[in-house]
Design an enzyme around this catalytic site. Structure first.
Site, PDB file in Angstrom:
ATOM      1  N   ASN A   9       0.831  -1.139  -0.042  1.00 24.66           N
ATOM      2  CA  ASN A   9       0.041   0.039   0.081  1.00 24.66           C
ATOM      3  C   ASN A   9       0.946   1.297  -0.058  1.00 24.66           C
ATOM      4  O   ASN A   9       1.537   1.541   1.091  1.00 24.66           O
ATOM      5  CB  ASN A   9      -0.837  -0.162   1.241  1.00 24.66           C
ATOM      6  CG  ASN A   9      -1.860   1.131   1.289  1.00 24.66           C
ATOM      7  OD1 ASN A   9      -1.812   1.992   0.380  1.00 24.66           O
ATOM      8  ND2 ASN A   9      -2.334   1.341   2.585  1.00 24.66           N
ATOM      9  N   LYS A  11       0.133   4.152  -0.432  1.00 25.92           N
ATOM     10  CA  LYS A  11      -0.706   5.383  -0.165  1.00 25.92           C
ATOM     11  C   LYS A  11      -0.167   6.808  -0.736  1.00 25.92           C
ATOM     12  O   LYS A  11      -0.292   6.322  -1.956  1.00 25.92           O
ATOM     13  CB  LYS A  11      -0.281   5.742   1.456  1.00 25.92           C
ATOM     14  CG  LYS A  11      -0.199   4.436   2.539  1.00 25.92           C
ATOM     15  CD  LYS A  11      -0.020   4.741   3.815  1.00 25.92           C
ATOM     16  CE  LYS A  11      -0.345   3.353   4.458  1.00 25.92           C
ATOM     17  NZ  LYS A  11      -0.186   3.614   5.930  1.00 25.92           N
ATOM     18  N   HIS A  94      -9.825   1.675   4.573  1.00 27.33           N
ATOM     19  CA  HIS A  94      -8.550   1.814   5.220  1.00 27.33           C
ATOM     20  C   HIS A  94      -8.824   2.744   6.590  1.00 27.33           C
ATOM     21  O   HIS A  94      -9.462   3.813   6.226  1.00 27.33           O
ATOM     22  CB  HIS A  94      -7.541   2.211   4.199  1.00 27.33           C
ATOM     23  CG  HIS A  94      -6.266   2.158   5.101  1.00 27.33           C
ATOM     24  ND1 HIS A  94      -5.619   2.990   5.855  1.00 27.33           N
ATOM     25  CD2 HIS A  94      -5.124   1.407   4.790  1.00 27.33           C
ATOM     26  CE1 HIS A  94      -4.345   2.860   6.476  1.00 27.33           C
ATOM     27  NE2 HIS A  94      -4.097   1.688   5.781  1.00 27.33           N
ATOM     28  N   GLU A  96      -7.012   5.074   7.448  1.00 26.32           N
ATOM     29  CA  GLU A  96      -6.673   6.480   7.169  1.00 26.32           C
ATOM     30  C   GLU A  96      -7.947   7.214   6.311  1.00 26.32           C
ATOM     31  O   GLU A  96      -8.236   8.450   6.441  1.00 26.32           O
ATOM     32  CB  GLU A  96      -5.670   6.553   6.256  1.00 26.32           C
ATOM     33  CG  GLU A  96      -4.351   6.464   7.148  1.00 26.32           C
ATOM     34  CD  GLU A  96      -2.844   5.569   6.367  1.00 26.32           C
ATOM     35  OE1 GLU A  96      -3.075   5.615   5.037  1.00 26.32           O
ATOM     36  OE2 GLU A  96      -1.869   5.472   6.958  1.00 26.32           O
ATOM     37  N   GLU A 165      -5.899  -4.526  10.708  1.00 21.80           N
ATOM     38  CA  GLU A 165      -4.660  -3.276  10.845  1.00 21.80           C
ATOM     39  C   GLU A 165      -5.312  -2.722  12.133  1.00 21.80           C
ATOM     40  O   GLU A 165      -6.007  -1.479  12.015  1.00 21.80           O
ATOM     41  CB  GLU A 165      -4.703  -2.362   9.750  1.00 21.80           C
ATOM     42  CG  GLU A 165      -4.542  -3.123   8.338  1.00 21.80           C
ATOM     43  CD  GLU A 165      -3.861  -2.225   7.436  1.00 21.80           C
ATOM     44  OE1 GLU A 165      -2.712  -2.677   6.979  1.00 21.80           O
ATOM     45  OE2 GLU A 165      -4.518  -1.050   7.034  1.00 21.80           O
ATOM     46  N   GLY A 171       2.124   2.713  10.621  1.00 22.43           N
ATOM     47  CA  GLY A 171       3.309   3.742  10.721  1.00 22.43           C
ATOM     48  C   GLY A 171       3.873   4.144  12.029  1.00 22.43           C
ATOM     49  O   GLY A 171       4.509   5.150  11.872  1.00 22.43           O
ATOM     50  N   SER A 207       3.233  -1.645  10.584  1.00 19.99           N
ATOM     51  CA  SER A 207       4.499  -1.792  10.998  1.00 19.99           C
ATOM     52  C   SER A 207       5.083  -3.324  10.639  1.00 19.99           C
ATOM     53  O   SER A 207       6.015  -3.597  11.421  1.00 19.99           O
ATOM     54  CB  SER A 207       4.722  -1.270  12.289  1.00 19.99           C
ATOM     55  OG  SER A 207       4.407  -0.020  12.648  1.00 19.99           O
TER      56      SER A 207
HETATM   57  P1  PGA Z   1       2.525   0.414   7.706  1.00 20.34           P
HETATM   58  O1  PGA Z   1       1.167   0.870   7.126  1.00 20.34           O
HETATM   59  O2  PGA Z   1       3.214  -0.600   7.101  1.00 20.34           O
HETATM   60  O3  PGA Z   1       3.312   1.615   7.386  1.00 20.34           O
HETATM   61  O4  PGA Z   1       2.363   0.207   9.222  1.00 20.34           O
HETATM   62  C1  PGA Z   1       0.236  -0.239   7.080  1.00 20.34           C
HETATM   63  C2  PGA Z   1      -0.880   0.214   6.067  1.00 20.34           C
HETATM   64  O5  PGA Z   1      -1.527   1.205   6.501  1.00 20.34           O
HETATM   65  O6  PGA Z   1      -1.583  -0.302   5.285  1.00 20.34           O
END
Ligand code: PGA
Length: 245
Positions: A9, A11, A94, A96, A165, A171, A207
């Site tokens: 992903n 983003k 997601h 976000e 998640e 992140g 992460s």
């Molecule tokens: P990350 O993001 O691996 O940077 O923690 C995962 C995601 O948001 O799908």
């Protein structure tokens, strides 16, 4: 884990050129043997990246879709529009998007239906926030998100992936621990088993790095990963693919 899924992903990162470079490096530096590797670039790069991947075993998906097929929705893209770009997957819900774009459970349900009717495979994200976990509400939240996301959806024809998640792990560099991942995946799997006949793959996201991928992917009901930060560099992403496969 059989046929693990390793999904990148990106983003809102990478230009088209940078994305094409990264995809080429991953194609050169990894093997998709027995696994499903999916890139989710920004929509502007879908056509270019789909063009490169269409003669390979690697797949491409969109990070978000609108729930309608077409209409007066400035700036939005529908599932119907991208299926011609070799797009086979769509991330839906997601955290976000829930947090910054105020996506509701009802919209997420509409997006899943729209993806399925365009023959895309929805990758539906669920996960609790830190206060929800700290107050012991993780299962309640997961159940609520899953039930409303999948409302009135019975026929998925094997086209559904769930991504667990935890919001606090995304992140932050701090992945959920092995017991937390085991418990959440087990719980999600029970709900899915009671809804659908076949096993629905459940990815872990939050992460994931080359260093923790090997032990995370040995956990029961972990069928692969949705990876943000570590998917933006070919070395770390290829190493994760290697560790998983
Ligand atoms: P990350 O993001 O691996 O940077 O923690 C995962 C995601 O948001 O799908």
């Amino acid at each position: 884990m059989k046929s693990p899924i390793v999904a990148a992903n990106w983003k809102m990162n990478l230009t088209i050129e940078e994305g094409l470079d990264l995809v080429k490096q991953v194609l050169d530096g990894s093997s998709s043997d027995g696994s499903e590797i999916i890139f989710f670039p920004p929509s502007i790069a879908l056509s270019a990246i789909g063009g490169v991947l269409k003669n390979t075993d690697y797949k491409v998906g969109i990070q978000n879709i609108h729930h309608e097929k077409s209409g007066a929705y400035t700036g939005e893209i529908s599932a119907e529009m991208v299926k011609f770009l070799y797009v086979q997957y769509a991330i839906i819900g997601h955290s976000e998007r829930r947090q910054y774009f105020f996506e509701t459970d009802a919209q997420i349900n509409g997006k899943i239906k729209s993806a399925l009717s365009a023959n895309l495979c929805p990758v539906v994200c669920v996960g609790e926030s830190l206060p929800e976990r700290q107050s012991g509400k993780t299962n309640e939240i997961l159940k609520k998100q899953l039930m409303s996301a999948l409302k009135d959806i019975d026929n998925i024809s094997d086209r559904l992936v769930i991504a667990y998640e935890p919001v606090w792990a995304i992140g932050t560099g701090k992945s959920a621990d092995l017991n937390q991942v085991y418990d959440a995946h087990n719980f999600i799997n029970e709900i899915l088993q009671s809804r659908f006949k076949n096993h629905t793959p459940i990815l872990y996201g939050g992460s994931v790095k080359a260093e923790n991928a090997s032990e995370l992917c040995q956990i029961k009901n972990v069928d692969g990963f949705l990876i943000g930060g570590a998917s933006l560099q070919s070395e770390s992403f290829c190493q994760i693919i290697k560790n998983v496969t």
